[in-house]
Design an enzyme around this catalytic site. Structure first.
Site, PDB file in Angstrom:
ATOM      1  N   ASN A   9      -6.902   0.266   3.308  1.00 27.01           N
ATOM      2  CA  ASN A   9      -6.570   1.517   3.898  1.00 27.01           C
ATOM      3  C   ASN A   9      -5.718   2.219   2.267  1.00 27.01           C
ATOM      4  O   ASN A   9      -4.486   2.010   2.214  1.00 27.01           O
ATOM      5  CB  ASN A   9      -5.226   1.339   4.940  1.00 27.01           C
ATOM      6  CG  ASN A   9      -4.728   3.035   5.658  1.00 27.01           C
ATOM      7  OD1 ASN A   9      -5.657   3.653   5.145  1.00 27.01           O
ATOM      8  ND2 ASN A   9      -3.238   2.505   6.392  1.00 27.01           N
ATOM      9  N   LYS A  11      -4.387   5.255   2.535  1.00 29.94           N
ATOM     10  CA  LYS A  11      -3.342   6.100   2.817  1.00 29.94           C
ATOM     11  C   LYS A  11      -3.093   7.128   3.070  1.00 29.94           C
ATOM     12  O   LYS A  11      -4.335   7.865   1.471  1.00 29.94           O
ATOM     13  CB  LYS A  11      -1.610   5.563   2.934  1.00 29.94           C
ATOM     14  CG  LYS A  11      -2.134   3.749   3.061  1.00 29.94           C
ATOM     15  CD  LYS A  11      -0.590   3.629   3.327  1.00 29.94           C
ATOM     16  CE  LYS A  11      -1.043   1.994   4.091  1.00 29.94           C
ATOM     17  NZ  LYS A  11       0.457   1.495   4.726  1.00 29.94           N
ATOM     18  N   HIS A  96      -2.982   2.641  13.723  1.00 33.52           N
ATOM     19  CA  HIS A  96      -1.941   2.657  12.460  1.00 33.52           C
ATOM     20  C   HIS A  96      -0.535   3.067  13.081  1.00 33.52           C
ATOM     21  O   HIS A  96      -0.303   3.538  13.155  1.00 33.52           O
ATOM     22  CB  HIS A  96      -1.747   2.729  11.071  1.00 33.52           C
ATOM     23  CG  HIS A  96      -1.512   2.258   9.914  1.00 33.52           C
ATOM     24  ND1 HIS A  96      -0.016   2.543   9.717  1.00 33.52           N
ATOM     25  CD2 HIS A  96      -2.040   1.049   8.738  1.00 33.52           C
ATOM     26  CE1 HIS A  96      -0.053   1.652   8.836  1.00 33.52           C
ATOM     27  NE2 HIS A  96      -1.312   0.895   8.708  1.00 33.52           N
ATOM     28  N   GLU A  98       2.009   3.532  10.888  1.00 36.22           N
ATOM     29  CA  GLU A  98       2.513   4.485  10.583  1.00 36.22           C
ATOM     30  C   GLU A  98       2.128   5.604  11.420  1.00 36.22           C
ATOM     31  O   GLU A  98       3.264   7.098  11.399  1.00 36.22           O
ATOM     32  CB  GLU A  98       1.710   4.949   9.370  1.00 36.22           C
ATOM     33  CG  GLU A  98       2.704   3.664   7.986  1.00 36.22           C
ATOM     34  CD  GLU A  98       1.593   3.256   7.081  1.00 36.22           C
ATOM     35  OE1 GLU A  98       0.675   4.417   6.924  1.00 36.22           O
ATOM     36  OE2 GLU A  98       2.512   2.504   6.161  1.00 36.22           O
ATOM     37  N   GLU A 167      -0.683  -5.597  12.112  1.00 39.65           N
ATOM     38  CA  GLU A 167      -0.209  -5.426  11.278  1.00 39.65           C
ATOM     39  C   GLU A 167       1.420  -5.471  11.174  1.00 39.65           C
ATOM     40  O   GLU A 167       1.754  -4.458  12.004  1.00 39.65           O
ATOM     41  CB  GLU A 167      -0.658  -4.045  10.331  1.00 39.65           C
ATOM     42  CG  GLU A 167      -1.901  -4.173   9.800  1.00 39.65           C
ATOM     43  CD  GLU A 167      -2.384  -3.128   9.554  1.00 39.65           C
ATOM     44  OE1 GLU A 167      -3.216  -3.289   8.052  1.00 39.65           O
ATOM     45  OE2 GLU A 167      -1.838  -1.958   8.733  1.00 39.65           O
ATOM     46  N   GLY A 173       3.862  -2.667   3.499  1.00 37.28           N
ATOM     47  CA  GLY A 173       5.183  -2.394   1.376  1.00 37.28           C
ATOM     48  C   GLY A 173       6.042  -2.658   1.990  1.00 37.28           C
ATOM     49  O   GLY A 173       6.871  -2.221   0.870  1.00 37.28           O
ATOM     50  N   SER A 212       1.544  -6.646   3.144  1.00 40.17           N
ATOM     51  CA  SER A 212       1.528  -6.811   1.312  1.00 40.17           C
ATOM     52  C   SER A 212       0.303  -7.974   0.958  1.00 40.17           C
ATOM     53  O   SER A 212       0.822  -9.665   0.821  1.00 40.17           O
ATOM     54  CB  SER A 212       3.290  -7.733   1.948  1.00 40.17           C
ATOM     55  OG  SER A 212       3.447  -6.519   1.909  1.00 40.17           O
TER      56      SER A 212
HETATM   57  P1  13P Z   1       0.555  -3.090   2.514  1.00 35.96           P
HETATM   58  O1  13P Z   1      -0.633  -3.933   2.154  1.00 35.96           O
HETATM   59  O2  13P Z   1       0.418  -1.681   0.850  1.00 35.96           O
HETATM   60  O3  13P Z   1       1.558  -3.153   2.561  1.00 35.96           O
HETATM   61  O4  13P Z   1      -0.312  -1.893   3.468  1.00 35.96           O
HETATM   62  C1  13P Z   1      -0.492  -2.906   4.707  1.00 35.96           C
HETATM   63  C2  13P Z   1      -1.302  -1.718   5.575  1.00 35.96           C
HETATM   64  O5  13P Z   1      -0.490  -1.040   6.296  1.00 35.96           O
HETATM   65  C3  13P Z   1      -2.818  -1.649   5.892  1.00 35.96           C
HETATM   66  O6  13P Z   1      -3.116  -0.744   6.824  1.00 35.96           O
END
Ligand code: 13P
Length: 250
Positions: A9, A11, A96, A98, A167, A173, A212
């Site tokens: 992903n 982003k 997601h 976010e 997640e 992150g 992560s």
């Molecule tokens: P990270 O791997 O950067 O923690 O992000 C995970 C994520 O949100 C994938 O959709």
């Protein structure tokens, strides 16, 4: 049986040029090699057409990061599921954290998005996961269960096309990965909820872990019986680290 999947992903990262280069490096690194999982990259909508031109569908699957809950019309700035499908993409991340957190997406909207994605031949990668506070106050199992239950009005033939991604928001992150045991426990809970509603479909549903995930911890996570791969953020922005995660299935 269910598939192992490693999905990236991206982003809101990479310019078009950088994205095309990254996709092309991933495709080159995978081409002609046997790996024990499907690989998908979910990229910014502006990149879909160009990225599709430099990857081979049998090597790397392509997905969007979101789509609208509306079919079409006066929704300035939105991108519909049919538009996503028309680029050649075949996957779409939905729900997601976010999107839920910063754009207020709720269960009702996510069900509409999921239906439109499916109607347009896209495979949804449907994300669920609790916030830190919910992990700490012990409500995390209920929270995640209600997020997945938001899809339980789908007929079985539709639900069986969905990929789930767990997640935990506190692991995204932050460098703070869920332990392999925490991931396994939640994945088993999700699978149990699916089994209660859809029976054996639960055994065929791929449930990915995200948060992560890196080459250094992927092997331990993926070794768990209910962890069928990963949805990767930061580590998917570099071909070597993304490959390192894919190789965790070797
Ligand atoms: P990270 O791997 O950067 O923690 O992000 C995970 C994520 O949100 C994938 O959709």
């Amino acid at each position: 049986m269910r598939k192992n999947i490693v999905a990236g992903n991206w982003k809101m990262n990479t310019t078009l040029e950088e994205g095309v280069e990254l996709a092309s490096s991933i495709n080159d690194a995978l081409k002609g090699k046997k790996h024990n999982c499907d690989v998908v990259i979910c990229v910014p909508a502006t990149h879909l057409v160009s990225v599709n031109a430099v990857i081979e569908p049998e090597t790397v699957g392509l997905g969007a990061e979101n789509c609208s809950e509306h079919e079409k019309g006066a929704y300035t700035g939105e991108i519909s599921a049919s538009m996503v499908a028309s680029t050649g993409a075949t996957y779409c991340i939905l729900g997601h954290s976010e999107r839920r957190q910063y754009f207020g997406e709720n269960n009702e909207q996510l069900l509409k998005k999921t239906k439109l994605a499916l109607a347009n031949g896209l495979t949804p990668i449907f994300c669920v996961g609790e916030m830190l506070e919910q992990r700490e106050n012990g409500t995390f199992n209920d929270v995640v269960r209600s997020q997945i239950e938001a899809l339980f009005s789908l007929p079985i033939e539709d639900f069986s096309k969905i990929i789930v991604a767990y997640e935990p928001v506190w692991a995204i992150g932050t460098g703070k990965t869920a332990t392999a045991d925490q991931a396994q426990d939640m994945h088993a809970n999700i699978r149990m909820a699916i089994r209660e509603k859809y029976g054996d479909v639960a055994d065929d549903t791929s449930i990915l872990y995200g948060g992560s995930c890196k080459p250094t911890n992927a092997r331990e996570l993926f070794a768990k019986p209910d962890v069928d791969g990963g949805l990767i953020g930061g580590a998917a922005l570099n071909a070597d680290s993304f490959m390192g995660i894919i190789e965790a299935f070797d």
